[in-house]
Design a protein around this motif. Structure first.
Motif, PDB file in Angstrom:
ATOM      1  N   GLU A  98      38.991 -56.830  11.535  1.00 27.52           N
ATOM      2  CA  GLU A  98      37.618 -57.495  12.301  1.00 27.52           C
ATOM      3  C   GLU A  98      36.704 -56.253  12.170  1.00 27.52           C
ATOM      4  OE1 GLU A  98      35.792 -58.847  16.651  1.00 27.52           O
ATOM      5  OE2 GLU A  98      37.809 -57.819  16.410  1.00 27.52           O
ATOM      6  N   GLU A  99      36.818 -55.019  12.250  1.00 27.05           N
ATOM      7  CA  GLU A  99      35.942 -53.973  12.145  1.00 27.05           C
ATOM      8  C   GLU A  99      35.257 -53.712  10.496  1.00 27.05           C
ATOM      9  OE1 GLU A  99      37.205 -51.279  15.876  1.00 27.05           O
ATOM     10  OE2 GLU A  99      38.287 -51.034  14.056  1.00 27.05           O
ATOM     11  N   ASN A 100      36.470 -53.906   9.561  1.00 24.13           N
ATOM     12  CA  ASN A 100      36.168 -53.840   8.354  1.00 24.13           C
ATOM     13  C   ASN A 100      35.022 -54.963   7.909  1.00 24.13           C
ATOM     14  OD1 ASN A 100      37.656 -51.985   6.154  1.00 24.13           O
ATOM     15  ND2 ASN A 100      38.930 -52.216   8.058  1.00 24.13           N
ATOM     16  N   MET A 101      35.046 -56.272   8.549  1.00 24.86           N
ATOM     17  CA  MET A 101      34.509 -57.380   8.137  1.00 24.86           C
ATOM     18  C   MET A 101      33.096 -57.183   8.762  1.00 24.86           C
ATOM     19  SD  MET A 101      35.972 -59.273   5.999  1.00 24.86           S
ATOM     20  CE  MET A 101      35.081 -60.676   6.069  1.00 24.86           C
ATOM     21  N   THR A 102      33.076 -56.726   9.947  1.00 24.31           N
ATOM     22  CA  THR A 102      31.773 -56.349  10.848  1.00 24.31           C
ATOM     23  C   THR A 102      31.006 -55.558   9.884  1.00 24.31           C
ATOM     24  OG1 THR A 102      32.878 -57.065  12.840  1.00 24.31           O
ATOM     25  CG2 THR A 102      30.893 -55.860  12.924  1.00 24.31           C
ATOM     26  N   LEU A 103      31.466 -54.301   9.597  1.00 27.62           N
ATOM     27  CA  LEU A 103      30.731 -53.432   8.889  1.00 27.62           C
ATOM     28  C   LEU A 103      30.269 -54.002   7.552  1.00 27.62           C
ATOM     29  CD1 LEU A 103      32.999 -50.293   9.320  1.00 27.62           C
ATOM     30  CD2 LEU A 103      30.588 -50.731  10.004  1.00 27.62           C
ATOM     31  N   ALA A 104      30.937 -54.777   6.932  1.00 21.30           N
ATOM     32  CA  ALA A 104      30.495 -55.479   5.789  1.00 21.30           C
ATOM     33  C   ALA A 104      29.414 -56.475   5.751  1.00 21.30           C
ATOM     34  CB  ALA A 104      31.710 -56.277   4.981  1.00 21.30           C
ATOM     35  N   ALA A 105      29.267 -57.027   6.995  1.00 22.28           N
ATOM     36  CA  ALA A 105      28.039 -57.921   7.195  1.00 22.28           C
ATOM     37  C   ALA A 105      26.794 -56.943   7.708  1.00 22.28           C
ATOM     38  CB  ALA A 105      28.431 -58.913   8.234  1.00 22.28           C
ATOM     39  N   ALA A 106      26.217 -56.479   6.526  1.00 21.86           N
ATOM     40  CA  ALA A 106      25.229 -55.312   6.890  1.00 21.86           C
ATOM     41  C   ALA A 106      23.869 -56.053   7.653  1.00 21.86           C
ATOM     42  CB  ALA A 106      24.902 -54.582   5.696  1.00 21.86           C
ATOM     43  N   SER A 107      23.574 -57.034   7.101  1.00 25.01           N
ATOM     44  CA  SER A 107      22.394 -57.741   7.984  1.00 25.01           C
ATOM     45  C   SER A 107      22.505 -58.511   9.189  1.00 25.01           C
ATOM     46  CB  SER A 107      22.060 -58.898   6.787  1.00 25.01           C
ATOM     47  OG  SER A 107      22.806 -60.081   6.632  1.00 25.01           O
ATOM     48  N   GLY A 108      23.679 -58.290   9.743  1.00 25.20           N
ATOM     49  CA  GLY A 108      23.747 -58.921  11.293  1.00 25.20           C
ATOM     50  C   GLY A 108      25.210 -59.442  11.364  1.00 25.20           C
ATOM     51  N   PRO A 109      25.426 -60.133  12.575  1.00 26.42           N
ATOM     52  CA  PRO A 109      26.811 -60.510  12.957  1.00 26.42           C
ATOM     53  C   PRO A 109      27.415 -61.526  11.700  1.00 26.42           C
ATOM     54  CG  PRO A 109      25.188 -60.667  14.607  1.00 26.42           C
ATOM     55  CD  PRO A 109      24.343 -60.509  13.385  1.00 26.42           C
ATOM     56  N   LEU A 110      28.567 -61.593  11.701  1.00 27.55           N
ATOM     57  CA  LEU A 110      29.181 -62.586  10.613  1.00 27.55           C
ATOM     58  C   LEU A 110      29.065 -63.888  11.371  1.00 27.55           C
ATOM     59  CD1 LEU A 110      32.847 -60.994  10.337  1.00 27.55           C
ATOM     60  CD2 LEU A 110      31.385 -61.419   8.356  1.00 27.55           C
ATOM     61  N   GLU A 111      28.553 -64.613  10.113  1.00 24.11           N
ATOM     62  CA  GLU A 111      28.347 -66.079  10.577  1.00 24.11           C
ATOM     63  C   GLU A 111      29.725 -67.068  10.872  1.00 24.11           C
ATOM     64  OE1 GLU A 111      26.090 -68.110   7.628  1.00 24.11           O
ATOM     65  OE2 GLU A 111      24.360 -66.629   8.007  1.00 24.11           O
ATOM     66  N   ARG A 112      30.009 -67.318  11.876  1.00 24.08           N
ATOM     67  CA  ARG A 112      31.031 -68.303  11.986  1.00 24.08           C
ATOM     68  C   ARG A 112      31.367 -69.141  11.146  1.00 24.08           C
ATOM     69  NH1 ARG A 112      35.235 -66.569  14.857  1.00 24.08           N
ATOM     70  NH2 ARG A 112      36.574 -68.034  14.519  1.00 24.08           N
ATOM     71  N   GLU A 113      30.538 -69.825  10.477  1.00 22.37           N
ATOM     72  CA  GLU A 113      30.996 -70.744   9.454  1.00 22.37           C
ATOM     73  C   GLU A 113      31.533 -70.285   8.065  1.00 22.37           C
ATOM     74  OE1 GLU A 113      28.948 -74.208   6.362  1.00 22.37           O
ATOM     75  OE2 GLU A 113      27.564 -73.264   8.089  1.00 22.37           O
ATOM     76  N   ARG A 114      30.795 -68.835   7.826  1.00 19.26           N
ATOM     77  CA  ARG A 114      31.349 -68.328   6.725  1.00 19.26           C
ATOM     78  C   ARG A 114      32.735 -67.475   6.867  1.00 19.26           C
ATOM     79  NH1 ARG A 114      28.319 -67.319   2.085  1.00 19.26           N
ATOM     80  NH2 ARG A 114      29.340 -65.571   0.730  1.00 19.26           N
ATOM     81  N   LEU A 115      32.762 -67.244   8.130  1.00 25.57           N
ATOM     82  CA  LEU A 115      33.963 -66.535   8.548  1.00 25.57           C
ATOM     83  C   LEU A 115      35.136 -67.438   8.399  1.00 25.57           C
ATOM     84  CD1 LEU A 115      35.537 -64.079   9.417  1.00 25.57           C
ATOM     85  CD2 LEU A 115      34.957 -64.756  11.985  1.00 25.57           C
ATOM     86  N   GLU A 116      35.124 -68.926   8.712  1.00 25.83           N
ATOM     87  CA  GLU A 116      36.062 -69.716   8.791  1.00 25.83           C
ATOM     88  C   GLU A 116      36.404 -70.070   7.322  1.00 25.83           C
ATOM     89  OE1 GLU A 116      38.081 -71.012  11.258  1.00 25.83           O
ATOM     90  OE2 GLU A 116      37.163 -69.940  12.784  1.00 25.83           O
ATOM     91  N   TRP A 117      35.307 -70.228   6.429  1.00 25.08           N
ATOM     92  CA  TRP A 117      35.703 -70.253   5.095  1.00 25.08           C
ATOM     93  C   TRP A 117      36.295 -69.127   4.608  1.00 25.08           C
ATOM     94  CZ3 TRP A 117      32.544 -67.389   1.148  1.00 25.08           C
ATOM     95  CH2 TRP A 117      32.760 -67.645  -0.091  1.00 25.08           C
ATOM     96  N   ILE A 118      36.004 -67.864   5.077  1.00 27.97           N
ATOM     97  CA  ILE A 118      36.915 -66.801   4.534  1.00 27.97           C
ATOM     98  C   ILE A 118      38.396 -66.922   5.025  1.00 27.97           C
ATOM     99  CG2 ILE A 118      37.209 -64.263   4.733  1.00 27.97           C
ATOM    100  CD1 ILE A 118      34.129 -64.038   4.367  1.00 27.97           C
ATOM    101  N   PHE A 119      38.525 -67.552   6.503  1.00 30.48           N
ATOM    102  CA  PHE A 119      39.899 -67.519   6.729  1.00 30.48           C
ATOM    103  C   PHE A 119      40.627 -68.545   5.913  1.00 30.48           C
ATOM    104  CE2 PHE A 119      38.701 -65.885  11.247  1.00 30.48           C
ATOM    105  CZ  PHE A 119      38.896 -64.657  11.057  1.00 30.48           C
ATOM    106  N   GLY A 120      39.958 -69.787   5.718  1.00 35.90           N
ATOM    107  CA  GLY A 120      40.584 -70.865   4.830  1.00 35.90           C
ATOM    108  C   GLY A 120      41.015 -70.167   3.326  1.00 35.90           C
ATOM    109  N   ALA A 121      40.350 -69.190   3.066  1.00 30.73           N
ATOM    110  CA  ALA A 121      40.553 -68.506   1.491  1.00 30.73           C
ATOM    111  C   ALA A 121      41.826 -67.473   1.844  1.00 30.73           C
ATOM    112  CB  ALA A 121      39.366 -67.912   1.211  1.00 30.73           C
ATOM    113  N   PHE A 122      41.849 -66.928   2.912  1.00 31.93           N
ATOM    114  CA  PHE A 122      42.818 -65.906   3.187  1.00 31.93           C
ATOM    115  C   PHE A 122      43.402 -65.986   4.614  1.00 31.93           C
ATOM    116  CE2 PHE A 122      39.559 -63.529   0.322  1.00 31.93           C
ATOM    117  CZ  PHE A 122      40.479 -63.746  -0.798  1.00 31.93           C
TER     118      PHE A 122
END
Length: 240
Positions: A98-122
């Protein structure tokens, strides 16, 4: 190339006393996957690292959407919308997924829709969301490395050998995620030694040898010509 998101012209990069890139000319079309291919040690990783500003080009231009970024610092290149997945993964082992992903989203909080897409991929990343990244398997670490680049929509993705050393099942998962990223219209420059993955994902191919691009064309043309593969890379995709 008129609709190239990235263009390199005459790029030369030295590492210590070694002349690694010796005049690279390369175009990456917008919205396509360009495979950067070639034998080990010909300059593929150095090309990505030079684009990203980790190595400074001694000569030549690197244009991103028309602007020369050859002398720009790495953070400025990243802020322009370039996501980079290095061969060594580049994750923070002491931090959670979670912390790795949060740091990667430099412009703001992780978008829930994008995070669900990433979870679907991985899916493994959802399972290990609260776990330290250093405790993940090699394949899971590579998934996290790719996912970090996917945390925000990027203008361009530079990805260095994402399937190297992975088990076939993990390779299939990785290829599926990259295929989905491609379907979303991403522009990707991808170094890949697994030719079945290269053949499945690539729109165009550029082959390097001795620090230069020696051939460019459609990936399908290269994949369908064993003699051309042998001449350019010393091997055939049919047997790789």
């Amino acid at each position: 190339m008129s609709d190239a998101i990235l263009s390199l012209r005459g790029v030369k990069t030295d590492i210590a006393q070694y002349h690694i890139l010796q005049g690279v000319d390369l175009d990456v079309p917008r919205g396509q996957v360009t495979m950067l291919l070639g034998r080990n040690g010909v300059g593929k990783t150095t090309t990505l690292r030079t684009i990203m500003g980790h190595w400074r080009a001694r000569a030549g231009t690197i244009r991103l959407d028309g602007d020369d970024i050859a002398q720009a610092p790495t953070p400025a290149i990243a802020r322009r919308g370039v996501g980079y997945v290095p061969e060594n993964m580049g994750i923070f082992s002491d931090l959670t997924v979670e912390e790795n992903m949060t740091l990667a989203a430099a412009s703001g909080p992780l978008e829930r829709e994008r995070l669900e897409w990433i979870f679907g991929a991985f899916p493994a990343l959802r399972t290990f969301w609260r776990s330290e990244a250093g405790n993940l398997s090699g394949g899971q670490k590579q998934m996290l490395s790719i996912a970090r680049a996917m945390a925000e929509e990027r203008k361009l993705y530079l990805i260095d050998e994402p399937t190297k050393g992975l088990a076939p099942a993990i390779v299939s998962t990785m290829a599926g995620a990259l295929r989905d990223l491609k379907r979303r219209g991403a522009s990707i420059l991808l170094v890949e030694q697994n030719f079945s993955v290269a053949r499945a994902l690539g729109d165009r191919a550029a082959v390097m040898d001795d620090g230069r691009i020696v051939w460019t064309g459609e990936m399908a043309e290269l994949a369908g010509d064993a003699a051309l593969q042998e001449r350019l890379m010393g091997l055939s995709m049919e047997t790789a």
